[in-house]
Enzyme design. Structure first.
Site, short mmCIF file in Angstrom:
data_model
loop_
_atom_site.label_atom_id
_atom_site.label_comp_id
_atom_site.label_asym_id
_atom_site.label_seq_id
_atom_site.Cartn_x
_atom_site.Cartn_y
_atom_site.Cartn_z
N GLY A 122 -27.65 -22.02 37.72
CA GLY A 122 -28.18 -20.85 37.04
C GLY A 122 -29.66 -20.72 37.32
O GLY A 122 -30.40 -21.72 37.29
N LYS A 123 -30.13 -19.51 37.62
CA LYS A 123 -31.52 -19.34 38.05
C LYS A 123 -32.53 -19.85 37.03
O LYS A 123 -33.53 -20.47 37.38
CB LYS A 123 -31.79 -17.87 38.39
CG LYS A 123 -31.08 -17.43 39.65
CD LYS A 123 -31.52 -16.06 40.11
CE LYS A 123 -30.85 -15.74 41.43
NZ LYS A 123 -31.21 -16.69 42.51
N ALA B 273 -32.05 -22.15 34.46
CA ALA B 273 -31.97 -23.60 34.34
C ALA B 273 -32.51 -24.29 35.58
O ALA B 273 -33.23 -25.29 35.50
CB ALA B 273 -30.54 -24.02 34.05
N ASN C 138 -37.37 -12.50 47.81
CA ASN C 138 -37.12 -12.91 49.18
C ASN C 138 -37.23 -11.67 50.07
O ASN C 138 -37.48 -10.56 49.58
CB ASN C 138 -35.77 -13.63 49.33
CG ASN C 138 -34.57 -12.76 48.97
OD1 ASN C 138 -34.62 -11.53 49.07
ND2 ASN C 138 -33.48 -13.38 48.56
N GLY D 203 -37.28 -18.12 53.68
CA GLY D 203 -36.38 -19.19 54.09
C GLY D 203 -37.10 -20.23 54.92
O GLY D 203 -38.18 -20.70 54.55
N ALA D 204 -36.52 -20.57 56.06
CA ALA D 204 -37.09 -21.61 56.91
C ALA D 204 -38.48 -21.25 57.45
O ALA D 204 -39.23 -22.14 57.88
CB ALA D 204 -36.15 -21.90 58.07
N THR E 8 -28.34 -23.65 48.42
CA THR E 8 -28.12 -23.21 47.04
C THR E 8 -29.29 -23.64 46.15
O THR E 8 -29.65 -24.82 46.12
CB THR E 8 -26.82 -23.80 46.47
OG1 THR E 8 -25.74 -23.45 47.33
CG2 THR E 8 -26.55 -23.26 45.08
N GLY F 175 -34.43 -20.99 46.30
CA GLY F 175 -35.37 -20.00 45.76
C GLY F 175 -35.80 -20.34 44.34
O GLY F 175 -36.96 -20.11 43.95
N ASP F 176 -34.89 -20.92 43.57
CA ASP F 176 -35.22 -21.32 42.20
C ASP F 176 -36.15 -22.54 42.21
O ASP F 176 -37.04 -22.65 41.37
CB ASP F 176 -33.95 -21.65 41.42
CG ASP F 176 -32.95 -20.51 41.44
OD1 ASP F 176 -33.38 -19.34 41.48
OD2 ASP F 176 -31.74 -20.78 41.41
#
EC number: 2.7.1.15
Length: 289
Positions: free
Chosen positions: A40-41, A43, A181, A211-212, A237, A240-241
Protein backbone atom coordinates in the site's frame (compact mmCIF):
# COMPACT_ATOMS: atom_id res chain seq x y z
CA UNK A 1 1.13 12.97 17.87
CA UNK A 2 4.70 14.27 17.69
CA UNK A 3 6.10 12.59 14.57
CA UNK A 4 8.22 14.64 12.16
CA UNK A 5 6.68 12.88 9.15
CA UNK A 6 2.97 12.13 8.82
CA UNK A 7 1.90 9.85 5.99
CA UNK A 8 -1.77 9.96 5.00
CA UNK A 9 -2.51 7.03 2.74
CA UNK A 10 -3.30 3.42 2.04
CA UNK A 11 -2.29 0.13 3.60
CA UNK A 12 -2.70 -2.97 1.44
CA UNK A 13 -1.74 -6.60 1.51
CA UNK A 14 0.23 -7.35 -1.66
CA UNK A 15 -0.51 -10.70 -3.32
CA UNK A 16 2.34 -11.15 -5.78
CA UNK A 17 2.60 -13.74 -8.55
CA UNK A 18 5.61 -14.13 -10.85
CA UNK A 19 4.62 -14.67 -14.50
CA UNK A 20 6.54 -15.13 -17.74
CA UNK A 21 4.07 -12.76 -19.40
CA UNK A 22 0.78 -11.09 -18.49
CA UNK A 23 -2.48 -12.58 -19.79
CA UNK A 24 -4.45 -10.80 -22.48
CA UNK A 25 -8.23 -10.46 -22.40
CA UNK A 26 -9.95 -13.83 -22.03
CA UNK A 27 -6.63 -15.63 -21.60
CA UNK A 28 -5.38 -17.79 -18.71
CA UNK A 29 -1.66 -17.82 -17.87
CA UNK A 30 -0.04 -19.96 -15.18
CA UNK A 31 2.26 -18.21 -12.73
CA UNK A 32 4.46 -19.02 -9.76
CA UNK A 33 3.47 -19.38 -6.10
CA UNK A 34 1.63 -16.46 -4.51
CA UNK A 35 3.79 -14.36 -2.18
CA UNK A 36 2.04 -12.33 0.53
CA UNK A 37 3.74 -9.06 1.45
CA UNK A 38 2.71 -5.90 3.34
CA UNK A 39 2.19 -2.95 0.97
CA UNK A 40 0.00 0.00 0.00
CA UNK A 41 1.40 3.39 -0.99
CA UNK A 42 0.86 4.97 2.41
CA UNK A 43 2.22 2.09 4.47
CA UNK A 44 5.15 1.62 2.07
CA UNK A 45 6.09 5.29 2.30
CA UNK A 46 5.90 5.24 6.09
CA UNK A 47 7.99 2.07 6.36
CA UNK A 48 10.62 3.44 3.96
CA UNK A 49 10.95 6.59 6.10
CA UNK A 50 10.90 4.60 9.33
CA UNK A 51 13.63 2.20 8.22
CA UNK A 52 15.84 5.23 7.51
CA UNK A 53 15.34 6.38 11.10
CA UNK A 54 12.68 9.05 10.58
CA UNK A 55 10.12 9.74 13.31
CA UNK A 56 7.03 8.82 11.26
CA UNK A 57 3.34 8.04 11.73
CA UNK A 58 0.76 6.60 9.34
CA UNK A 59 -2.82 7.84 9.21
CA UNK A 60 -4.86 5.15 7.49
CA UNK A 61 -7.32 2.27 7.89
CA UNK A 62 -7.16 -1.53 7.83
CA UNK A 63 -9.73 -4.28 8.30
CA UNK A 64 -10.14 -6.48 11.35
CA UNK A 65 -8.55 -9.45 9.59
CA UNK A 66 -5.19 -11.25 9.22
CA UNK A 67 -4.07 -8.90 6.43
CA UNK A 68 -4.66 -5.88 8.67
CA UNK A 69 -2.64 -7.45 11.47
CA UNK A 70 0.18 -8.26 9.03
CA UNK A 71 0.33 -4.60 8.02
CA UNK A 72 0.29 -3.28 11.58
CA UNK A 73 3.10 -5.68 12.53
CA UNK A 74 5.22 -4.57 9.57
CA UNK A 75 4.65 -0.88 10.33
CA UNK A 76 5.57 -1.28 13.98
CA UNK A 77 8.66 -3.34 13.13
CA UNK A 78 9.89 -0.38 11.05
CA UNK A 79 9.30 2.01 13.95
CA UNK A 80 6.16 3.60 12.47
CA UNK A 81 3.61 5.05 14.93
CA UNK A 82 0.29 3.29 14.19
CA UNK A 83 -1.84 5.25 16.65
CA UNK A 84 -3.68 6.92 13.75
CA UNK A 85 -4.39 3.69 11.86
CA UNK A 86 -7.98 2.80 12.61
CA UNK A 87 -9.75 -0.52 12.18
CA UNK A 88 -12.60 -0.41 9.67
CA UNK A 89 -15.53 -2.79 9.26
CA UNK A 90 -14.44 -3.16 5.63
CA UNK A 91 -11.75 -5.67 4.64
CA UNK A 92 -8.11 -4.64 4.43
CA UNK A 93 -7.15 -3.37 0.98
CA UNK A 94 -5.48 -5.87 -1.34
CA UNK A 95 -3.17 -5.31 -4.31
CA UNK A 96 -3.03 -8.11 -6.88
CA UNK A 97 0.39 -7.88 -8.51
CA UNK A 98 2.00 -9.72 -11.41
CA UNK A 99 5.76 -9.46 -11.89
CA UNK A 100 7.48 -10.38 -15.16
CA UNK A 101 11.11 -11.62 -15.45
CA UNK A 102 12.39 -8.10 -16.20
CA UNK A 103 11.13 -6.96 -12.77
CA UNK A 104 8.25 -4.87 -14.14
CA UNK A 105 4.89 -5.13 -12.40
CA UNK A 106 1.20 -4.63 -13.17
CA UNK A 107 -1.14 -3.95 -10.23
CA UNK A 108 -4.88 -4.13 -9.56
CA UNK A 109 -5.94 -2.61 -6.23
CA UNK A 110 -9.09 -3.45 -4.24
CA UNK A 111 -9.12 -0.50 -1.77
CA UNK A 112 -11.35 -2.00 0.93
CA UNK A 113 -10.79 -0.23 4.27
CA UNK A 114 -8.76 2.50 2.55
CA UNK A 115 -12.02 3.81 1.04
CA UNK A 116 -13.38 4.44 4.54
CA UNK A 117 -10.80 7.14 5.34
CA UNK A 118 -12.77 10.39 5.77
CA UNK A 119 -11.89 14.10 5.93
CA UNK A 120 -12.80 14.13 9.64
CA UNK A 121 -9.98 11.63 10.24
CA UNK A 122 -7.36 14.27 9.40
CA UNK A 123 -8.37 16.94 11.90
CA UNK A 124 -6.05 17.88 14.76
CA UNK A 125 -3.22 15.53 13.76
CA UNK A 126 -0.48 18.00 12.82
CA UNK A 127 1.19 18.84 16.16
CA UNK A 128 4.96 18.64 15.67
CA UNK A 129 4.70 17.47 12.05
CA UNK A 130 7.33 18.87 9.67
CA UNK A 131 6.33 17.05 6.47
CA UNK A 132 3.06 15.41 5.42
CA UNK A 133 3.11 12.88 2.58
CA UNK A 134 -0.15 11.98 0.88
CA UNK A 135 -0.90 9.66 -2.04
CA UNK A 136 -4.10 8.89 -3.91
CA UNK A 137 -5.16 5.35 -2.99
CA UNK A 138 -7.51 6.94 -0.42
CA UNK A 139 -10.61 9.08 -1.22
CA UNK A 140 -9.83 12.39 -2.94
CA UNK A 141 -11.97 14.50 -0.56
CA UNK A 142 -9.82 13.18 2.30
CA UNK A 143 -6.64 13.98 0.38
CA UNK A 144 -7.74 17.53 -0.41
CA UNK A 145 -8.85 18.13 3.18
CA UNK A 146 -5.53 16.81 4.51
CA UNK A 147 -3.58 19.10 2.18
CA UNK A 148 -5.64 22.13 3.23
CA UNK A 149 -5.25 21.39 6.94
CA UNK A 150 -1.52 20.71 6.64
CA UNK A 151 -0.97 23.98 4.76
CA UNK A 152 -2.95 25.89 7.41
CA UNK A 153 -0.67 24.43 10.07
CA UNK A 154 2.54 25.37 8.27
CA UNK A 155 3.39 21.74 7.44
CA UNK A 156 5.38 21.05 4.26
CA UNK A 157 3.13 19.10 1.86
CA UNK A 158 4.57 16.35 -0.36
CA UNK A 159 1.91 14.90 -2.66
CA UNK A 160 2.61 11.70 -4.58
CA UNK A 161 0.17 11.86 -7.50
CA UNK A 162 -0.26 8.12 -7.73
CA UNK A 163 -2.52 6.74 -9.02
CA UNK A 164 -3.07 9.80 -11.22
CA UNK A 165 -6.26 11.71 -10.44
CA UNK A 166 -7.61 15.20 -11.00
CA UNK A 167 -7.09 17.55 -8.05
CA UNK A 168 -8.58 21.00 -7.58
CA UNK A 169 -6.44 24.05 -8.45
CA UNK A 170 -6.68 25.06 -4.78
CA UNK A 171 -5.13 21.78 -3.68
CA UNK A 172 -2.37 21.93 -6.30
CA UNK A 173 -1.58 25.46 -5.15
CA UNK A 174 -1.01 24.28 -1.57
CA UNK A 175 1.55 21.61 -2.49
CA UNK A 176 5.21 22.22 -1.65
CA UNK A 177 6.52 19.23 -3.59
CA UNK A 178 4.56 17.39 -6.29
CA UNK A 179 5.99 13.90 -6.81
CA UNK A 180 5.14 12.15 -10.10
CA UNK A 181 6.64 9.58 -12.42
CA UNK A 182 7.10 10.38 -16.11
CA UNK A 183 3.71 8.85 -17.04
CA UNK A 184 1.89 10.93 -14.42
CA UNK A 185 3.79 14.03 -15.53
CA UNK A 186 2.65 13.44 -19.14
CA UNK A 187 -0.92 12.91 -17.90
CA UNK A 188 -0.80 16.30 -16.19
CA UNK A 189 0.96 18.40 -18.83
CA UNK A 190 0.66 16.44 -22.09
CA UNK A 191 3.13 14.05 -23.77
CA UNK A 192 6.58 15.49 -24.37
CA UNK A 193 5.94 18.65 -22.37
CA UNK A 194 8.74 20.32 -20.45
CA UNK A 195 8.68 19.19 -16.82
CA UNK A 196 8.81 22.88 -15.81
CA UNK A 197 5.18 23.14 -16.89
CA UNK A 198 4.30 21.16 -13.75
CA UNK A 199 4.93 24.30 -11.70
CA UNK A 200 2.31 26.14 -13.77
CA UNK A 201 -0.28 23.91 -12.09
CA UNK A 202 0.47 25.46 -8.70
CA UNK A 203 3.03 23.46 -6.68
CA UNK A 204 6.15 25.25 -5.45
CA UNK A 205 8.39 22.44 -6.70
CA UNK A 206 8.11 19.05 -8.42
CA UNK A 207 10.13 15.86 -8.58
CA UNK A 208 9.73 13.55 -11.58
CA UNK A 209 10.99 10.00 -11.10
CA UNK A 210 12.42 8.31 -14.20
CA UNK A 211 12.97 4.73 -13.04
CA UNK A 212 16.48 3.52 -13.82
CA UNK A 213 17.36 6.98 -15.19
CA UNK A 214 16.93 8.61 -11.77
CA UNK A 215 14.87 11.76 -11.27
CA UNK A 216 14.51 15.42 -12.19
CA UNK A 217 13.99 18.09 -9.54
CA UNK A 218 12.01 21.05 -10.85
CA UNK A 219 12.19 24.32 -8.88
CA UNK A 220 11.41 27.92 -9.72
CA UNK A 221 15.10 28.55 -10.44
CA UNK A 222 15.46 25.63 -12.87
CA UNK A 223 15.71 21.86 -13.17
CA UNK A 224 18.33 19.47 -11.78
CA UNK A 225 18.91 15.92 -13.05
CA UNK A 226 19.67 13.31 -10.39
CA UNK A 227 21.25 10.12 -11.72
CA UNK A 228 20.48 6.69 -10.29
CA UNK A 229 23.05 4.05 -9.38
CA UNK A 230 23.12 1.17 -11.86
CA UNK A 231 21.58 -1.96 -10.35
CA UNK A 232 20.12 -5.28 -11.50
CA UNK A 233 16.36 -4.96 -10.96
CA UNK A 234 14.60 -7.95 -9.42
CA UNK A 235 11.23 -6.38 -8.54
CA UNK A 236 10.22 -2.72 -8.99
CA UNK A 237 7.12 -3.04 -6.76
CA UNK A 238 7.05 -0.18 -4.26
CA UNK A 239 10.13 1.61 -5.62
CA UNK A 240 8.23 4.88 -6.07
CA UNK A 241 6.98 4.65 -2.50
CA UNK A 242 10.52 4.01 -1.25
CA UNK A 243 11.54 7.19 -3.08
CA UNK A 244 8.67 9.14 -1.47
CA UNK A 245 9.49 7.93 2.03
CA UNK A 246 13.18 8.71 1.68
CA UNK A 247 12.43 12.13 0.21
CA UNK A 248 10.11 12.98 3.11
CA UNK A 249 12.58 11.71 5.72
CA UNK A 250 15.37 13.88 4.31
CA UNK A 251 13.16 16.97 3.97
CA UNK A 252 12.00 16.59 7.58
CA UNK A 253 15.67 16.40 8.55
CA UNK A 254 16.30 19.80 6.93
CA UNK A 255 17.80 18.74 3.60
CA UNK A 256 17.18 20.82 0.48
CA UNK A 257 15.12 19.20 -2.28
CA UNK A 258 18.02 18.20 -4.56
CA UNK A 259 19.96 16.65 -1.67
CA UNK A 260 16.82 14.81 -0.55
CA UNK A 261 16.24 13.53 -4.10
CA UNK A 262 19.80 12.21 -4.34
CA UNK A 263 19.25 10.08 -1.25
CA UNK A 264 15.78 9.02 -2.44
CA UNK A 265 17.20 7.78 -5.75
CA UNK A 266 19.71 5.62 -3.88
CA UNK A 267 16.97 4.19 -1.64
CA UNK A 268 14.70 3.39 -4.60
CA UNK A 269 17.58 1.78 -6.52
CA UNK A 270 18.44 -0.40 -3.52
CA UNK A 271 14.80 -1.46 -3.14
CA UNK A 272 14.48 -2.90 -6.66
CA UNK A 273 17.35 -5.33 -5.99
CA UNK A 274 15.17 -7.27 -3.53
CA UNK A 275 11.71 -8.83 -3.98
CA UNK A 276 8.61 -7.23 -2.50
CA UNK A 277 7.84 -3.69 -1.39
CA UNK A 278 8.36 -3.08 2.34
CA UNK A 279 10.73 -6.05 2.84
CA UNK A 280 13.04 -4.57 0.17
CA UNK A 281 13.55 -1.17 1.82
CA UNK A 282 17.02 -0.32 3.15
CA UNK A 283 18.11 1.04 6.49
CA UNK A 284 20.63 3.86 6.68
CA UNK A 285 23.26 1.21 7.47
CA UNK A 286 22.36 -0.68 4.27
CA UNK A 287 23.18 2.52 2.36
CA UNK A 288 26.49 2.86 4.16
CA UNK A 289 25.40 6.01 5.96
Amino acid sequence: MNSDVLVVGSANADLVVAVDRRPGGGETVLGGDTVLSPGGKGANTAVAAGRLGADVALLGAVGDDPYGRLLLDSLRAAGVDTGLVRTSDRPTGIAYITVTPDGENAILVSPGANSSLEPADVEAVFDGVEVMVVSLEVPLPTVEHAVARAAENGVKVLLNLSPAAKLSPETLGRIDVLLVNEHEAAWLTGPGADFRKLLDLGPRAAVVTLGAAGAVVVEAGGSTEVASPKVDAVDTTGAGDAFAGALAASLADGADLVTAAKRAVRVAAFSVTRPGAQPSYPTAADLGE
